[in-house]
Design a protein around this motif. Structure first.
Motif, mmCIF file in Angstrom:
data_model
loop_
_atom_site.group_PDB
_atom_site.id
_atom_site.type_symbol
_atom_site.label_atom_id
_atom_site.label_comp_id
_atom_site.label_asym_id
_atom_site.label_seq_id
_atom_site.Cartn_x
_atom_site.Cartn_y
_atom_site.Cartn_z
ATOM 1 N N VAL A 10 8.375 7.059 -5.185
ATOM 2 C CA VAL A 10 7.208 6.185 -5.272
ATOM 3 C C VAL A 10 7.469 5.122 -6.335
ATOM 4 O O VAL A 10 7.876 5.429 -7.458
ATOM 5 C CB VAL A 10 5.909 6.974 -5.564
ATOM 6 C CG1 VAL A 10 6.010 7.786 -6.848
ATOM 7 C CG2 VAL A 10 4.700 6.050 -5.628
ATOM 8 N N LEU A 11 7.254 3.872 -5.941
ATOM 9 C CA LEU A 11 7.350 2.747 -6.867
ATOM 10 C C LEU A 11 5.991 2.561 -7.515
ATOM 11 O O LEU A 11 5.006 2.242 -6.840
ATOM 12 C CB LEU A 11 7.740 1.466 -6.109
ATOM 13 C CG LEU A 11 9.199 1.334 -5.705
ATOM 14 C CD1 LEU A 11 9.355 0.221 -4.686
ATOM 15 C CD2 LEU A 11 10.062 1.056 -6.918
ATOM 16 N N GLY A 12 5.941 2.788 -8.814
ATOM 17 C CA GLY A 12 4.677 2.705 -9.535
ATOM 18 C C GLY A 12 4.285 4.055 -10.068
ATOM 19 O O GLY A 12 4.297 5.056 -9.337
ATOM 20 N N GLY A 13 3.931 4.079 -11.355
ATOM 21 C CA GLY A 13 3.678 5.364 -11.996
ATOM 22 C C GLY A 13 2.279 5.541 -12.525
ATOM 23 O O GLY A 13 2.058 6.348 -13.424
ATOM 24 N N GLY A 14 1.305 4.812 -11.964
ATOM 25 C CA GLY A 14 -0.079 4.965 -12.395
ATOM 26 C C GLY A 14 -0.749 6.165 -11.768
ATOM 27 O O GLY A 14 -0.086 7.090 -11.271
ATOM 28 N N GLN A 15 -2.090 6.136 -11.757
ATOM 29 C CA GLN A 15 -2.823 7.310 -11.265
ATOM 30 C C GLN A 15 -2.604 7.559 -9.774
ATOM 31 O O GLN A 15 -2.566 8.714 -9.332
ATOM 32 C CB GLN A 15 -4.310 7.198 -11.569
ATOM 33 C CG GLN A 15 -5.055 6.059 -10.879
ATOM 34 C CD GLN A 15 -5.142 4.835 -11.750
ATOM 35 O OE1 GLN A 15 -4.345 4.639 -12.667
ATOM 36 N NE2 GLN A 15 -6.131 3.996 -11.469
ATOM 37 N N LEU A 16 -2.442 6.504 -8.978
ATOM 38 C CA LEU A 16 -2.217 6.717 -7.556
ATOM 39 C C LEU A 16 -0.853 7.368 -7.327
ATOM 40 O O LEU A 16 -0.710 8.259 -6.486
ATOM 41 C CB LEU A 16 -2.318 5.394 -6.800
ATOM 42 C CG LEU A 16 -3.665 4.669 -6.896
ATOM 43 C CD1 LEU A 16 -3.631 3.366 -6.115
ATOM 44 C CD2 LEU A 16 -4.799 5.552 -6.396
ATOM 45 N N LYS A 30 10.488 17.146 -3.473
ATOM 46 C CA LYS A 30 10.902 16.610 -4.772
ATOM 47 C C LYS A 30 10.447 15.152 -4.835
ATOM 48 O O LYS A 30 10.379 14.469 -3.807
ATOM 49 C CB LYS A 30 12.414 16.702 -4.950
ATOM 50 C CG LYS A 30 12.980 18.125 -4.859
ATOM 51 C CD LYS A 30 14.489 18.100 -5.047
ATOM 52 C CE LYS A 30 15.077 19.504 -4.905
ATOM 53 N NZ LYS A 30 15.011 19.978 -3.503
ATOM 54 N N VAL A 31 10.156 14.676 -6.034
ATOM 55 C CA VAL A 31 9.616 13.321 -6.171
ATOM 56 C C VAL A 31 10.338 12.564 -7.281
ATOM 57 O O VAL A 31 10.533 13.085 -8.390
ATOM 58 C CB VAL A 31 8.102 13.341 -6.465
ATOM 59 C CG1 VAL A 31 7.564 11.912 -6.568
ATOM 60 C CG2 VAL A 31 7.350 14.097 -5.375
ATOM 61 N N VAL A 32 10.719 11.333 -6.964
ATOM 62 C CA VAL A 32 11.290 10.402 -7.926
ATOM 63 C C VAL A 32 10.302 9.256 -8.123
ATOM 64 O O VAL A 32 9.846 8.652 -7.145
ATOM 65 C CB VAL A 32 12.639 9.841 -7.433
ATOM 66 C CG1 VAL A 32 13.190 8.806 -8.416
ATOM 67 C CG2 VAL A 32 13.641 10.968 -7.232
ATOM 68 N N VAL A 33 9.960 8.968 -9.364
ATOM 69 C CA VAL A 33 9.065 7.864 -9.704
ATOM 70 C C VAL A 33 9.857 6.784 -10.430
ATOM 71 O O VAL A 33 10.628 7.093 -11.349
ATOM 72 C CB VAL A 33 7.899 8.350 -10.599
ATOM 73 C CG1 VAL A 33 7.123 7.164 -11.184
ATOM 74 C CG2 VAL A 33 6.968 9.252 -9.805
ATOM 75 N N LEU A 34 9.677 5.542 -10.026
ATOM 76 C CA LEU A 34 10.250 4.421 -10.760
ATOM 77 C C LEU A 34 9.109 3.638 -11.390
ATOM 78 O O LEU A 34 8.239 3.115 -10.690
ATOM 79 C CB LEU A 34 11.074 3.509 -9.841
ATOM 80 C CG LEU A 34 11.957 2.466 -10.557
ATOM 81 C CD1 LEU A 34 13.145 2.071 -9.689
ATOM 82 C CD2 LEU A 34 11.181 1.207 -10.946
ATOM 83 N N ASP A 35 9.110 3.603 -12.718
ATOM 84 C CA ASP A 35 8.084 2.882 -13.466
ATOM 85 C C ASP A 35 8.612 2.615 -14.868
ATOM 86 O O ASP A 35 9.176 3.520 -15.488
ATOM 87 C CB ASP A 35 6.793 3.696 -13.548
ATOM 88 C CG ASP A 35 5.635 2.909 -14.137
ATOM 89 O OD1 ASP A 35 5.634 2.669 -15.368
ATOM 90 O OD2 ASP A 35 4.725 2.514 -13.385
ATOM 91 N N LYS A 51 12.952 5.173 -15.689
ATOM 92 C CA LYS A 51 12.233 4.261 -16.582
ATOM 93 C C LYS A 51 12.928 2.903 -16.551
ATOM 94 O O LYS A 51 13.794 2.613 -17.374
ATOM 95 C CB LYS A 51 12.188 4.838 -17.993
ATOM 96 C CG LYS A 51 11.587 6.242 -18.064
ATOM 97 C CD LYS A 51 11.673 6.819 -19.459
ATOM 98 C CE LYS A 51 11.184 8.255 -19.519
ATOM 99 N NZ LYS A 51 12.081 9.172 -18.772
ATOM 100 N N ALA A 52 12.543 2.097 -15.578
ATOM 101 C CA ALA A 52 13.208 0.808 -15.388
ATOM 102 C C ALA A 52 12.244 -0.162 -14.733
ATOM 103 O O ALA A 52 11.229 0.238 -14.138
ATOM 104 C CB ALA A 52 14.453 0.977 -14.513
ATOM 105 N N ALA A 53 12.564 -1.440 -14.844
ATOM 106 C CA ALA A 53 11.751 -2.476 -14.217
ATOM 107 C C ALA A 53 11.861 -2.388 -12.698
ATOM 108 O O ALA A 53 12.862 -1.907 -12.155
ATOM 109 C CB ALA A 53 12.201 -3.855 -14.697
#
Length: 376
Positions: A10-16, A30-35, A51-53
């Protein structure tokens, strides 16, 4: 079809993103988050937090290699980033569908193509088009930036040509839409899920009430005639099908005083007004997002109980809300987003008021809002 054990991104690490991540992990993925935020709410609960742009080519390549499929939690992800990911894994919604939601002109133009009415609007690219736009729309009207507007941001009310010129200057002279103001009675939203086979599951229509441009509460089922709710579902479905959309989408509509219903905007992701589904539906919007992304059959979206969703903003941290009073009500389900700092206007969480009737759910929401100091 991606079964549990696969890796979703998922691109974006906010509440959604956080609620998507939790749903996916409960279902065995398994989940990878980019934020880029080191304190990202979604990153806190993911298997891997990059942790990247969003434009970091190396991070996007790494994510594409790690993941079997990737989605996004917000619409303003750079289109180039989505295109880059799509070379390495399945991306849904598609970059083309997200691009429509990123631009109010494209959004409203496509909605009209799919048979929806909209407010009258005029495109403004530069200062030289202000006079012609005003002559076409007249006042009162709303000037809205074509991109990056949400929760009442990026817009201004204008009542004459002078105020239009001033508002255009205040908004940074970026491309805008001038929209005629309508005689509004209500706002409703349709949250739906659509998979790659074209199956669509609609959640019950929500009635949304705002405060200072930010969603305050959503009442479900919406207090509108069923014929109107059916029209809203039908229009939202046409938009999703027309965009060949895969994932969860929200479509907001205005109900006018004369009974007409007009398209306002779409969100290519789960939506604040769909948070009631977490406790009041057989399958919630984030489980549906997982199912659509993984190519699974969509879940049962029926409503199990009347509900009112109440937004919790950072305004009420003084220094901490009275959670004991809120949780003393058996019908309340609290969801906090894990954000480190509370700020006015920042969405910190929400809670759902479940009751045997809509009136009882509204009464519970009113009581608890007063106890927390919401709207006071």
């Amino acid at each position: 079809m991606l079964l549990p054990g696969a890796t979703l991104g998922v691109l974006g690490g906010g509440q959604l993103g956080r609620m998507f991540t939790l749903a996916a992990r409960v279902m065995g993925y398994k989940v990878v988050v980019l934020d880029p935020d080191v304190q990202s709410p979604a990153g806190q609960v993911a298997d891997i937090h990059l942790k990247a742009a969003y434009t970091d080519a190396a991070a996007l390549l790494h994510m594409g290699n790690l993941c079997d499929a990737v989605t996004t939690e917000f619409e303003n992800v750079p289109a180039d980033s989505l295109e880059m990911l799509a070379k390495h894994c399945f991306v849904a919604p598609s970059p083309a569908a997200v691009a429509v939601a990123q631009d109010r002109l494209l959004e409203k133009s496509r909605a009209r193509e799919f048979g929806c009415d909209t407010a009258p609007f005029a495109n403004i690219e530069d200062e030289g088009e202000l006079v012609a736009a005003w002559a076409r729309i007249d006042g009162p009207a709303l000037l809205k930036t074509r991109r990056f507007g949400y929760d009442g941001k990026g817009q201004a009310r204008v009542d004459d040509l002078d105020s239009l010129v001033a508002a255009f200057d205040h908004l940074g002279r970026v491309p805008c839409l001038l929209e005629g103001r309508l005689d509004l009675k209500q706002e409703v939203s349709v949250v739906l899920a659509r998979n790659a086979r074209g199956d669509i599951a609609f959640f019950p229509v929500a009635e949304n009430r705002h405060r200072h441009g930010i969603l305050d509460i959503s009442v479900v089922p919406a207090q509108v005639p069923e014929e109107l709710a059916a029209r809203a579902r039908d229009m939202a479905g046409h938009i999703a099908a027309g965009l060949d959309y895969v994932g969860v989408m929200a479509v907001e509509f205005f109900v006018l005083a004369d009974g007409r219903i007009v398209f306002n905007e779409m969100a290519p992701r789960p939506h604040n007004s769909g948070h009631y589904t977490l406790d009041a539906c057989a399958t919630d919007q984030f489980q549906q997002q997982v199912r659509a992304l993984a190519g699974l059959p969509l879940g049962d979206s029926r409503l199990l109980t009347p509900v009112v969703m109440v937004n919790i903003l950072g305004d009420i941290w003084r220094p901490e809300p009275a959670w004991d009073r809120l949780l003393a009500h058996p019908g309340v389900q609290l969801h906090l987003y894990g954000k480190a700092e509370a700020r006015p206007g920042r969405k910190m969480g929400h809670y759902n008021c479940l009751a045997s009737s809509v009136d009882a759910a509204i009464a519970l929401a009113q009581t608890t809002r007063a106890e927390l100091g919401i709207g006071g």
